[in-house]
Enzyme design. Structure first.
Site, PDB file in Angstrom:
ATOM      1  N   HIS A   1       0.877  -1.170   0.000  1.00 47.90           N
ATOM      2  CA  HIS A   1       0.000   0.000   0.000  1.00 47.90           C
ATOM      3  C   HIS A   1       0.918   1.226   0.000  1.00 47.90           C
ATOM      4  O   HIS A   1       2.019   1.188   0.569  1.00 47.90           O
ATOM      5  CB  HIS A   1      -0.840  -0.051   1.279  1.00 47.90           C
ATOM      6  CG  HIS A   1      -1.894   0.997   1.415  1.00 47.90           C
ATOM      7  ND1 HIS A   1      -1.610   2.296   1.769  1.00 47.90           N
ATOM      8  CD2 HIS A   1      -3.239   0.939   1.272  1.00 47.90           C
ATOM      9  CE1 HIS A   1      -2.738   2.985   1.830  1.00 47.90           C
ATOM     10  NE2 HIS A   1      -3.741   2.195   1.537  1.00 47.90           N
TER      11      HIS A   1
ATOM     12  N   ASP B   1       3.202  -4.211   8.300  1.00 49.00           N
ATOM     13  CA  ASP B   1       1.973  -3.465   8.076  1.00 49.00           C
ATOM     14  C   ASP B   1       0.830  -4.459   8.279  1.00 49.00           C
ATOM     15  O   ASP B   1       0.589  -5.328   7.436  1.00 49.00           O
ATOM     16  CB  ASP B   1       1.980  -2.893   6.647  1.00 49.00           C
ATOM     17  CG  ASP B   1       0.674  -2.178   6.316  1.00 49.00           C
ATOM     18  OD1 ASP B   1      -0.299  -2.326   7.069  1.00 49.00           O
ATOM     19  OD2 ASP B   1       0.642  -1.485   5.286  1.00 49.00           O
TER      20      ASP B   1
ATOM     21  N   GLN C   1      -4.339  -4.970   7.144  1.00 51.25           N
ATOM     22  CA  GLN C   1      -5.335  -5.896   6.572  1.00 51.25           C
ATOM     23  C   GLN C   1      -5.239  -7.281   7.186  1.00 51.25           C
ATOM     24  O   GLN C   1      -5.717  -8.261   6.596  1.00 51.25           O
ATOM     25  CB  GLN C   1      -5.162  -5.979   5.044  1.00 51.25           C
ATOM     26  CG  GLN C   1      -5.337  -4.672   4.327  1.00 51.25           C
ATOM     27  CD  GLN C   1      -6.749  -4.089   4.448  1.00 51.25           C
ATOM     28  OE1 GLN C   1      -7.686  -4.769   4.877  1.00 51.25           O
ATOM     29  NE2 GLN C   1      -6.912  -2.827   4.081  1.00 51.25           N
TER      30      GLN C   1
ATOM     31  N   LYS D   1     -10.303  -0.110  10.694  1.00 49.94           N
ATOM     32  CA  LYS D   1     -10.445  -1.312   9.864  1.00 49.94           C
ATOM     33  C   LYS D   1     -10.764  -2.529  10.734  1.00 49.94           C
ATOM     34  O   LYS D   1     -10.912  -3.637  10.242  1.00 49.94           O
ATOM     35  CB  LYS D   1      -9.162  -1.557   9.069  1.00 49.94           C
ATOM     36  CG  LYS D   1      -8.886  -0.470   8.012  1.00 49.94           C
ATOM     37  CD  LYS D   1      -7.638  -0.799   7.243  1.00 49.94           C
ATOM     38  CE  LYS D   1      -7.122   0.371   6.429  1.00 49.94           C
ATOM     39  NZ  LYS D   1      -7.975   0.719   5.281  1.00 49.94           N
TER      40      LYS D   1
ATOM     41  N   CYS E   1      -4.732   2.444  -3.675  1.00 53.58           N
ATOM     42  CA  CYS E   1      -3.485   2.954  -3.065  1.00 53.58           C
ATOM     43  C   CYS E   1      -2.337   1.983  -3.283  1.00 53.58           C
ATOM     44  O   CYS E   1      -1.519   1.757  -2.384  1.00 53.58           O
ATOM     45  CB  CYS E   1      -3.666   3.211  -1.566  1.00 53.58           C
ATOM     46  SG  CYS E   1      -4.841   4.489  -1.203  1.00 53.58           S
TER      47      CYS E   1
HETATM   48  N1  PLP Z   1      -1.618  -0.401   4.760  1.00 54.10           N
HETATM   49  C1  PLP Z   1      -2.543  -1.174   4.195  1.00 54.10           C
HETATM   50  C2  PLP Z   1      -2.183  -2.575   3.785  1.00 54.10           C
HETATM   51  C3  PLP Z   1      -3.840  -0.689   4.003  1.00 54.10           C
HETATM   52  O1  PLP Z   1      -4.760  -1.466   3.426  1.00 54.10           O
HETATM   53  C4  PLP Z   1      -4.132   0.629   4.406  1.00 54.10           C
HETATM   54  C5  PLP Z   1      -5.471   1.196   4.166  1.00 54.10           C
HETATM   55  O2  PLP Z   1      -6.236   0.738   3.357  1.00 54.10           O
HETATM   56  C6  PLP Z   1      -3.135   1.386   5.012  1.00 54.10           C
HETATM   57  C7  PLP Z   1      -1.892   0.843   5.174  1.00 54.10           C
HETATM   58  C8  PLP Z   1      -3.402   2.765   5.485  1.00 54.10           C
HETATM   59  O3  PLP Z   1      -4.311   2.752   6.545  1.00 54.10           O
HETATM   60  P1  PLP Z   1      -4.884   4.111   7.140  1.00 54.10           P
HETATM   61  O4  PLP Z   1      -5.461   4.871   5.992  1.00 54.10           O
HETATM   62  O5  PLP Z   1      -5.915   3.665   8.120  1.00 54.10           O
HETATM   63  O6  PLP Z   1      -3.748   4.816   7.776  1.00 54.10           O
END
Ligand code: PLP
Length: 404
Positions: free
Chosen positions: A121, A198, A201, A224, A362
């Site tokens: 992401h 990270d 998900q 999430k 993203c």
């Molecule tokens: N990393 C991953 C794998 C994500 O799916 C997301 C959001 O969809 C993020 C980071 C960023 O999360 P946030 O927008 O809650 O900071």
């Protein structure tokens, strides 16, 4: 797991959109909130509202106690050694930026290398890209196969004496691929390289134990995993949090200040300058209690069944290309319909009250790797059902009839 009972906790799920009951398959973007979470926020403002770590009056002490008890809940939920290793952030993005800034400031110099993967992401890519530019370091990338599986076997060939950190997603937000982070951490640690996970998900689908994983940092977002927006977590091993620099400077993170020098608090306060998102932290505790009541194992099994059912039903249709691995996938199912824009598909499904995501999610480098401009993503949560998947498949069939 009694899905109907679970669903009754989510007021929004009975909402009608365009005359039909909502089918919400955009859970990777954000999940809905159960009444337990909603109530925790309103209760805070109705009964306990006050700033924390400051006043000695009743409300302030009570708010501080509740905020710190949320930190303890997170500690227990992810199996951390000590609650001082739990830092509240705005979300995954801020948590990863925090590591890039604070770890980068003291541990990354010209010529050093940082390793990420091709399926990240943007939140676990751009902070490292910018850090590397600032420090004249090099960003290296673990490739993926055509099926969206990480080429973890190539990690050894990317590691050098200059490698300072590996940052990797536990689960792809587009492909649902579950990465072999255990093996990656073992390999990295055999070269004394720290690993950032990270977990944005992963945390809502699978039990995470940071001690068992032996990871150095983990980032995730409350929204999430059924909590409020604007709250997230950075877990960091004590040895790192003690030695990396602070993130922001100001109230709440200092132990003493004179005009020309300051002593900072120990973690976690060192990383929580200013008034934090107090109700957000409480909502995260409520979300954790909610998940624990149902049980992560039951949730994982239910979501696995949903994923298998949806994949099988989608594969039965013509003109569909599904991306990512066929097994060992969680959360997200991405696909395209031959020759039709993902935006058109999502817009037509929306008219049937079926919410899916279209676009690049993203993850523009991943789109490039897959050779596509964008795709449709259906993503599942604990309250989804096979009946909803049937409605979604019916919707796709209507789109196929209309547009092919
Ligand atoms: N990393 C991953 C794998 C994500 O799916 C997301 C959001 O969809 C993020 C980071 C960023 O999360 P946030 O927008 O809650 O900071």
């Amino acid at each position: 797991m009694n899905v109907e009972r679970v669903r009754s906790s989510f007021p929004i799920l009975s909402k009608k959109i365009n005359g039909s009951t909502l089918v919400y398959f955009d859970n990777s973007a954000t999940t809905h909130k159960p009444v337990q979470v909603i109530d925790s926020v309103s209760q805070f403002y109705c009964q306990w509202n006050s700033n924390i770590h400051r006043g000695i009056h009743y409300l302030s002490e009570k708010a501080t106690e509740m905020y710190e008890s949320s930190r303890e809940s997170v500690r227990e939920f992810i199996g951390a050694e000590n609650s001082s290793e739990i830092i509240f952030t705005r979300g995954t993005t801020e948590a990863i930026n925090m590591v890039a800034t604070c770890f980068g400031a003291v541990n990354v110099s010209e010529g050093d290398e940082i390793i990420i993967s091709e399926m990240e992401h943007h939140s676990n890519l751009v902070p490292w890209q910018v850090l590397c530019k600032q420090k004249k370091a090099t960003l290296k990338v673990i490739p993926i196969t055509d099926n969206g599986i990480l080429r973890a076997d190539l990690l050894l060939s990317l590691i050098t004496q200059k490698t300072k950190l590996i940052a990797i997603t536990m689960v792809s937000n587009v492909l649902g691929t579950v990465n072999p982070v255990n093996a990656i951490i073992k390999t990295a640690h055999s070269f004394n390289i720290p690993v950032v996970l990270d977990a944005a998900q992963c945390i809502q689908h699978t039990k995470i134990d940071v001690k068992e994983l032996d990871c150095d940092f983990v980032a995730f977002s409350g929204h999430k995993m059924y909590a409020q927006t604007g709250i997230g977590v950075l877990y960091g091993k004590k040895k790192w949090l003690d030695t990396i620099s602070a993130y922001q400077y100001g109230g709440g993170m200092i132990s003493s200040v004179d005009l020309f020098s300051t002593e900072f608090c120990s973690p976690p306060n060192k990383f929580e300058a200013g008034t934090p998102n107090i109700s957000g932290a409480l909502s995260l505790k409520a979300a954790i209690d909610f998940l624990n009541d149902i049980g992560l194992n039951s949730i994982e099994q239910h979501e696995k069944n949903l994923m298998e059912y949806a994949t099988q039903k989608l594969m039965e249709l013509e003109h569909i290309t599904i991306y990512g691995p066929q097994t060992n996938r969680t959360g997200a199912l991405s696909f395209n319909i031959d020759g039709i824009s993902s935006y058109d598909v999502a817009a037509l499904l929306d008219r049937m009250a079926i919410a899916v995501r279209s676009g690049t999610h993203c993850a523009q480098p991943l789109m490039k790797r897959l050779g596509i401009k964008n795709c449709i993503r259906a993503s599942f949560a604990l309250y989804n059902t096979n009946q909803e998947i049937d409605l979604f498949i019916q919707g796709i069939k209507r789109v196929l009839n209309l547009l092919t």
